[in-house]
Design a protein around this motif. Sequence first.
Motif, PDB file in Angstrom:
ATOM      1  N   THR A  51      31.857  42.629  31.245  1.00  0.00           N
ATOM      2  CA  THR A  51      32.233  41.764  30.124  1.00  0.00           C
ATOM      3  C   THR A  51      31.925  40.303  30.417  1.00  0.00           C
ATOM      4  OG1 THR A  51      34.018  43.259  29.486  1.00  0.00           O
ATOM      5  CG2 THR A  51      34.140  41.005  28.653  1.00  0.00           C
ATOM      6  N   ASN A  52      32.296  39.843  31.608  1.00  0.00           N
ATOM      7  CA  ASN A  52      32.188  38.428  31.956  1.00  0.00           C
ATOM      8  C   ASN A  52      30.966  38.072  32.780  1.00  0.00           C
ATOM      9  OD1 ASN A  52      34.870  37.542  30.884  1.00  0.00           O
ATOM     10  ND2 ASN A  52      35.597  39.033  32.397  1.00  0.00           N
ATOM     11  N   GLY A  53      30.124  39.056  33.111  1.00  0.00           N
ATOM     12  CA  GLY A  53      29.000  38.771  33.988  1.00  0.00           C
ATOM     13  C   GLY A  53      29.466  38.656  35.433  1.00  0.00           C
ATOM     14  N   ASP A  54      28.584  38.202  36.323  1.00  0.00           N
ATOM     15  CA  ASP A  54      28.924  38.055  37.747  1.00  0.00           C
ATOM     16  C   ASP A  54      29.788  36.819  37.929  1.00  0.00           C
ATOM     17  OD1 ASP A  54      27.549  40.131  39.445  1.00  0.00           O
ATOM     18  OD2 ASP A  54      25.860  39.442  38.212  1.00  0.00           O
ATOM     19  N   GLU A  55      31.080  37.039  38.167  1.00  0.00           N
ATOM     20  CA  GLU A  55      32.039  35.947  38.288  1.00  0.00           C
ATOM     21  C   GLU A  55      32.866  36.083  39.571  1.00  0.00           C
ATOM     22  OE1 GLU A  55      32.149  33.263  36.705  1.00  0.00           O
ATOM     23  OE2 GLU A  55      31.002  33.659  34.888  1.00  0.00           O
ATOM     24  N   LEU A  56      33.709  35.085  39.828  1.00  0.00           N
ATOM     25  CA  LEU A  56      34.479  35.021  41.062  1.00  0.00           C
ATOM     26  C   LEU A  56      35.710  35.922  40.987  1.00  0.00           C
ATOM     27  CD1 LEU A  56      34.718  33.624  43.849  1.00  0.00           C
ATOM     28  CD2 LEU A  56      36.117  31.869  42.713  1.00  0.00           C
ATOM     29  N   TRP A  57      35.850  36.816  41.988  1.00  0.00           N
ATOM     30  CA  TRP A  57      36.975  37.735  42.094  1.00  0.00           C
ATOM     31  C   TRP A  57      37.676  37.556  43.433  1.00  0.00           C
ATOM     32  CZ3 TRP A  57      38.299  42.295  39.002  1.00  0.00           C
ATOM     33  CH2 TRP A  57      37.618  42.348  37.780  1.00  0.00           C
ATOM     34  N   LYS A  58      38.868  38.160  43.533  1.00  0.00           N
ATOM     35  CA  LYS A  58      39.590  38.188  44.796  1.00  0.00           C
ATOM     36  C   LYS A  58      40.219  39.566  44.985  1.00  0.00           C
ATOM     37  CE  LYS A  58      43.931  36.394  42.829  1.00  0.00           C
ATOM     38  NZ  LYS A  58      44.923  35.286  42.863  1.00  0.00           N
ATOM     39  N   SER A  59      40.526  39.909  46.254  1.00  0.00           N
ATOM     40  CA  SER A  59      41.164  41.188  46.532  1.00  0.00           C
ATOM     41  C   SER A  59      42.060  41.078  47.752  1.00  0.00           C
ATOM     42  CB  SER A  59      40.113  42.274  46.777  1.00  0.00           C
ATOM     43  OG  SER A  59      40.727  43.519  47.075  1.00  0.00           O
ATOM     44  N   ASP A  60      43.193  41.781  47.703  1.00  0.00           N
ATOM     45  CA  ASP A  60      44.063  41.918  48.867  1.00  0.00           C
ATOM     46  C   ASP A  60      43.940  43.323  49.460  1.00  0.00           C
ATOM     47  OD1 ASP A  60      45.362  43.522  47.048  1.00  0.00           O
ATOM     48  OD2 ASP A  60      47.251  42.396  47.065  1.00  0.00           O
ATOM     49  N   GLY A  61      42.962  44.082  48.991  1.00  0.00           N
ATOM     50  CA  GLY A  61      42.738  45.429  49.484  1.00  0.00           C
ATOM     51  C   GLY A  61      43.359  46.505  48.632  1.00  0.00           C
ATOM     52  N   THR A  62      44.106  46.108  47.602  1.00  0.00           N
ATOM     53  CA  THR A  62      44.703  47.080  46.693  1.00  0.00           C
ATOM     54  C   THR A  62      44.012  46.997  45.339  1.00  0.00           C
ATOM     55  OG1 THR A  62      46.392  45.592  45.778  1.00  0.00           O
ATOM     56  CG2 THR A  62      46.927  46.745  47.839  1.00  0.00           C
ATOM     57  N   GLU A  63      44.141  48.052  44.551  1.00  0.00           N
ATOM     58  CA  GLU A  63      43.529  48.052  43.224  1.00  0.00           C
ATOM     59  C   GLU A  63      44.183  47.002  42.328  1.00  0.00           C
ATOM     60  OE1 GLU A  63      42.321  51.148  39.612  1.00  0.00           O
ATOM     61  OE2 GLU A  63      43.594  51.827  41.261  1.00  0.00           O
ATOM     62  N   ALA A  64      45.513  46.929  42.371  1.00  0.00           N
ATOM     63  CA  ALA A  64      46.222  45.954  41.531  1.00  0.00           C
ATOM     64  C   ALA A  64      45.944  44.525  41.960  1.00  0.00           C
ATOM     65  CB  ALA A  64      47.723  46.230  41.570  1.00  0.00           C
ATOM     66  N   GLY A  65      45.708  44.331  43.247  1.00  0.00           N
ATOM     67  CA  GLY A  65      45.477  42.990  43.767  1.00  0.00           C
ATOM     68  C   GLY A  65      44.026  42.558  43.750  1.00  0.00           C
ATOM     69  N   THR A  66      43.162  43.341  43.106  1.00  0.00           N
ATOM     70  CA  THR A  66      41.745  42.991  42.959  1.00  0.00           C
ATOM     71  C   THR A  66      41.540  42.484  41.537  1.00  0.00           C
ATOM     72  OG1 THR A  66      41.132  44.677  44.576  1.00  0.00           O
ATOM     73  CG2 THR A  66      39.393  43.855  43.135  1.00  0.00           C
ATOM     74  N   GLN A  67      41.359  41.159  41.407  1.00  0.00           N
ATOM     75  CA  GLN A  67      41.419  40.519  40.093  1.00  0.00           C
ATOM     76  C   GLN A  67      40.352  39.449  39.939  1.00  0.00           C
ATOM     77  OE1 GLN A  67      45.306  38.774  40.234  1.00  0.00           O
ATOM     78  NE2 GLN A  67      46.389  40.740  40.184  1.00  0.00           N
ATOM     79  N   LEU A  68      39.959  39.198  38.697  1.00  0.00           N
ATOM     80  CA  LEU A  68      39.099  38.074  38.366  1.00  0.00           C
ATOM     81  C   LEU A  68      39.851  36.776  38.642  1.00  0.00           C
ATOM     82  CD1 LEU A  68      36.432  37.036  36.938  1.00  0.00           C
ATOM     83  CD2 LEU A  68      37.776  37.048  34.821  1.00  0.00           C
TER      84      LEU A  68
END
Length: 357
Positions: A154-171
């Motif tokens: 939807t947003n193209g290649d943008e900045l994400w972050k993750s703490d190693g969990t599915e819920a903690g992997t966010q735009l």
Amino acid sequence: YLTQEGNRIYFSATLGFSDTEPWYTDGTEAGTVLLKDLEPAAGFSKPFHFINTDNTNFYFRTFNSSNARDIYKSDGTSAGTVKIVSGIQSEPMVLVNDILYFVKNDAASGGIELWKYQTGAASRVKDIHPAGNSFPSTLTAFNNMLLFFANDGTNGDELWKSDGTEAGTQLVTDINPGAGGSVTYAKMKMLNNSMYLFANKSGLLTLLKTDGTSAGTSQVKAFTANDNADNLYLFNNALYFIKKNVVGSQVNEELWRTDGTEAGTVLIKELLPYTAVSADYLKNISFFTHNGRFYFYMDVENLFGETEQLYLCTSDGTTAGTNIIKSYSFPSDEEQEIPDDQSLIATYDNSQVLFVF
């Protein structure tokens, strides 16, 4: 590629024409030994990107004679060197605390997505692009989290972050609204508790900083539509980078510095004046600090792709102290790879720099 684990240095070495395997040394001839022949049947494993974990174990990647990319874990013994993940992508892996992040293509679980290896098992972190591939890139460790670019469809290649969990992997934030994305593939670098990165914002090369939140992501400086930049490098509490400006078929290359402010983002020196070179070939800039200076390589291909020029440069952060030391030309079809950060090694007497050229 070199990495220290305990009292050994681990590296990749080639015997004959193609048998490239992992070795180690304790600094003596007798103590320089093949760790393990990972491809014994006349093949090669080409081990690289060694990552130290806990002074007991380390990870490394291979790209073998069957064009397969795998991850191995080793305790420094032949028996303890084992494959833990098969079929990864070329994107470098990153260790954050006890989680090893990497990119893997697994059609059964969502295509090319972000994966992790933790507590002895590999698993997908999140299906970021459920209808396709998210192509995670520029994986970077930051404050106990992973920062990276990915495409959610939807947003193209943008900045994400993750703490190693599915819920903690966010735009983190949509830097360049729309489907085009903002990724430039330049490496990020931390300065004063913020991560700095280049992005494409409204068609302009833009330097930004982030604390990993949308509210904490802000613009430092916007350049022009004709600009491109490569990896950021930390030296004396400032970040340095090579920027090129493209005008038609003419390209120049400049060393810049930033202290994290727009006013403090300044040109240090033009290293290469405007020349007819390929606009796509400012690549793989690598840096190394030694004895109050930093050294770096630049690799430039001419306009017609016939030859490449490799430059070894140095700087102390001033205009007068920034110079090209040596250059070397070679045919583009030689497929010579630019040396990376681990190819520049300072000698123990602190008076010389040994380099690959």
